[in-house]
Design a protein around this motif. Structure first.
Motif, mmCIF file in Angstrom:
data_model
loop_
_atom_site.group_PDB
_atom_site.id
_atom_site.type_symbol
_atom_site.label_atom_id
_atom_site.label_comp_id
_atom_site.label_asym_id
_atom_site.label_seq_id
_atom_site.Cartn_x
_atom_site.Cartn_y
_atom_site.Cartn_z
ATOM 1 N N GLU A 138 0.821 -1.202 0.000
ATOM 2 C CA GLU A 138 0.000 0.000 0.000
ATOM 3 C C GLU A 138 0.864 1.264 0.000
ATOM 4 O O GLU A 138 0.545 2.254 -0.668
ATOM 5 C CB GLU A 138 -0.926 -0.002 1.213
ATOM 6 C CG GLU A 138 -2.035 -1.053 1.126
ATOM 7 C CD GLU A 138 -2.867 -1.112 2.390
ATOM 8 O OE1 GLU A 138 -2.572 -0.330 3.328
ATOM 9 O OE2 GLU A 138 -3.805 -1.930 2.451
ATOM 10 N N LEU A 139 1.963 1.231 0.746
ATOM 11 C CA LEU A 139 2.857 2.381 0.763
ATOM 12 C C LEU A 139 3.509 2.606 -0.597
ATOM 13 O O LEU A 139 3.659 3.733 -1.052
ATOM 14 C CB LEU A 139 3.928 2.203 1.833
ATOM 15 C CG LEU A 139 3.500 2.525 3.273
ATOM 16 C CD1 LEU A 139 4.585 2.142 4.258
ATOM 17 C CD2 LEU A 139 3.169 4.004 3.414
ATOM 18 N N HIS A 195 2.301 1.755 -3.505
ATOM 19 C CA HIS A 195 1.296 2.246 -4.457
ATOM 20 C C HIS A 195 0.837 3.667 -4.119
ATOM 21 O O HIS A 195 0.547 4.455 -5.021
ATOM 22 C CB HIS A 195 0.086 1.310 -4.478
ATOM 23 C CG HIS A 195 0.370 -0.029 -5.073
ATOM 24 N ND1 HIS A 195 0.906 -0.197 -6.333
ATOM 25 C CD2 HIS A 195 0.216 -1.296 -4.572
ATOM 26 C CE1 HIS A 195 1.070 -1.487 -6.590
ATOM 27 N NE2 HIS A 195 0.664 -2.178 -5.534
ATOM 28 N N GLY A 196 0.793 3.992 -2.835
ATOM 29 C CA GLY A 196 0.225 5.277 -2.442
ATOM 30 C C GLY A 196 1.220 6.391 -2.217
ATOM 31 O O GLY A 196 0.840 7.571 -2.259
ATOM 32 N N HIS A 197 2.496 6.072 -1.957
ATOM 33 C CA HIS A 197 3.460 7.103 -1.579
ATOM 34 C C HIS A 197 4.647 7.246 -2.529
ATOM 35 O O HIS A 197 5.331 8.253 -2.494
ATOM 36 C CB HIS A 197 4.005 6.820 -0.168
ATOM 37 C CG HIS A 197 3.013 7.066 0.918
ATOM 38 N ND1 HIS A 197 1.966 6.202 1.168
ATOM 39 C CD2 HIS A 197 2.907 8.072 1.825
ATOM 40 C CE1 HIS A 197 1.259 6.662 2.196
ATOM 41 N NE2 HIS A 197 1.807 7.787 2.604
#
Length: 367
Positions: free
Chosen positions: A251-252, A254-256
């Motif tokens: 998630e990190l 993909h998101g950050h």
């Protein structure tokens, strides 16, 4: 310590730094051996000396080096002290981790060579090294020093602000294939000696993110503290031992991870390296954030004082270039180096947001 073909350079360095002797390879026509010269150099302990400093001829340092070494030896009188770390080594990665966490020194990684470009040993340990090494068939003094320290049960301390730099010279010992070998965190500035004489120690590193051959790795000790000599684990394989949630990492990513910067790094250095570099920095930021409370003063001041921001910036600036294949480091332009640094910082900052427990075992600090 030097070779006859570099003697003039070594003598100039000794004069500038205030060193009292130059030790020359006793058999320069034989096969190259750094250890052969090192045995002589470590034997040359001055009468009544408490400590002995050996510097290799292919380094640079400021004229204040001796005062920095004295402050450090007074602070840590029984320790082997190294003032340079290679930017593509596990010890270099440990220095970066300590820098981001707020420590001024870090204990060396047991299964790796101890960088010997500039090392200070207590006099008794210098003599022990001479006795231990003189009959060895090994040619690398850095490997033998680590071997001795492992046998003694305590690795040396690595200065977090490195105050010695390795120069780009021809390699007498056949290390040219390593490419450019720069410091992991060179900050030889006013105040470095004060920090080395007063800063705290990251005394063991049981979970260490590092780059190797362009891939992100994790050094994670088992419950008994044991780790196979020279063992390497890719981050995916070692992740279960850290307590981190793989889904949270995804998630990190993909998101950050900034898409434009990732694409630029991929364009210049390849998509696999862009991926591995960011994951490494993510893990580094996470681990440093886990350790940082141990070094945070109750006053809220920077544990590394006025040099803190510079030390952290320098540590992160060497990750991307140092992690490249040796043949690629020399050609990295200033603009691309800045790109790698900015990209690395995005990973470090994202890693700090990971809400996860520290890995099993304890990484301790001491005053």
């Amino acid at each position: 310590m030097t070779h006859p073909r570099r003697r003039e350079r070594a003598e100039g360095l000794a004069r500038r730094l205030g060193l009292d002797a130059v030790v020359v390879d006793p058999s320069p026509d034989e096969a190259p051996s750094a250890l052969r010269t090192a045995v002589r150099a470590w034997q040359a302990v001055g009468p009544g000396a408490s400590h002995h400093l050996v510097i290799q001829d292919d380094v640079s340092a400021s004229e204040g080096l001796l005062s920095q070494v004295v402050r450090a030896a007074q602070r840590h009188p029984t320790e082997a002290l190294a003032f340079y770390t290679h930017w593509n080594s596990r010890n270099g990665a440990a220095v970066r981790l300590a820098a981001l966490a707020g420590a001024a020194w870090v204990r060396g990684v047991p299964e790796e060579f101890t960088p010997t470009q500039a090392v200070c040993l207590p006099a008794a340990q210098a003599e022990a090294f001479h006795r231990y090494a003189r009959g060895s068939a090994e040619v690398h003094d850095d490997e033998i020093l680590s071997e001795l320290l492992r046998k003694e049960g305590r690795m040396g301390l690595m200065a977090v602000p490195n105050v010695v730099e390795h120069l780009d010279t021809d390699s007498i010992s056949g290390h040219a294939w390593h490419g450019v070998r720069r410091s992991a965190c060179l900050v030889d500035a006013a105040g470095s000696g004060d920090l080395l004489g007063a800063g705290r120690v990251l005394d063991s590193v049981d979970c260490l993110p590092y780059l190797r051959r362009g891939a992100a790795h994790l050094r994670v000790e088992g419950p008994d503290g044991a780790l196979g000599i020279r063992g390497h684990s890719l981050w995916r394989d070692a992740l279960p031992a850290t307590g981190l949630d793989p889904e949270q990492l995804r998630e990190l990513v993909h998101g950050h991870r900034p898409a434009d910067a990732a694409a630029a790094v991929a364009r210049h250095f390849g998509a696999p390296y862009a991926d591995e570099l960011w994951i490494h920095c993510l893990l580094l930021g996470w681990r440093a954030a886990c350790l940082a409370p141990r070094f945070a003063p109750p006053t809220g001041q920077d544990p590394l004082g006025g040099l803190g921001e510079r030390i952290r910036d320098t540590a992160v600036s060497t990750i991307g270039v140092g992690g490249l294949p040796p043949a690629d480091r020399q050609s990295v332009t200033a603009d691309r180096s800045r790109l790698l640094t900015e990209y690395a910082w995005t990973g470090v900052r994202a890693g700090r947001t990971l809400a996860a427990p520290a890995p099993a075992g304890h990484t301790t600090s001491r005053p």
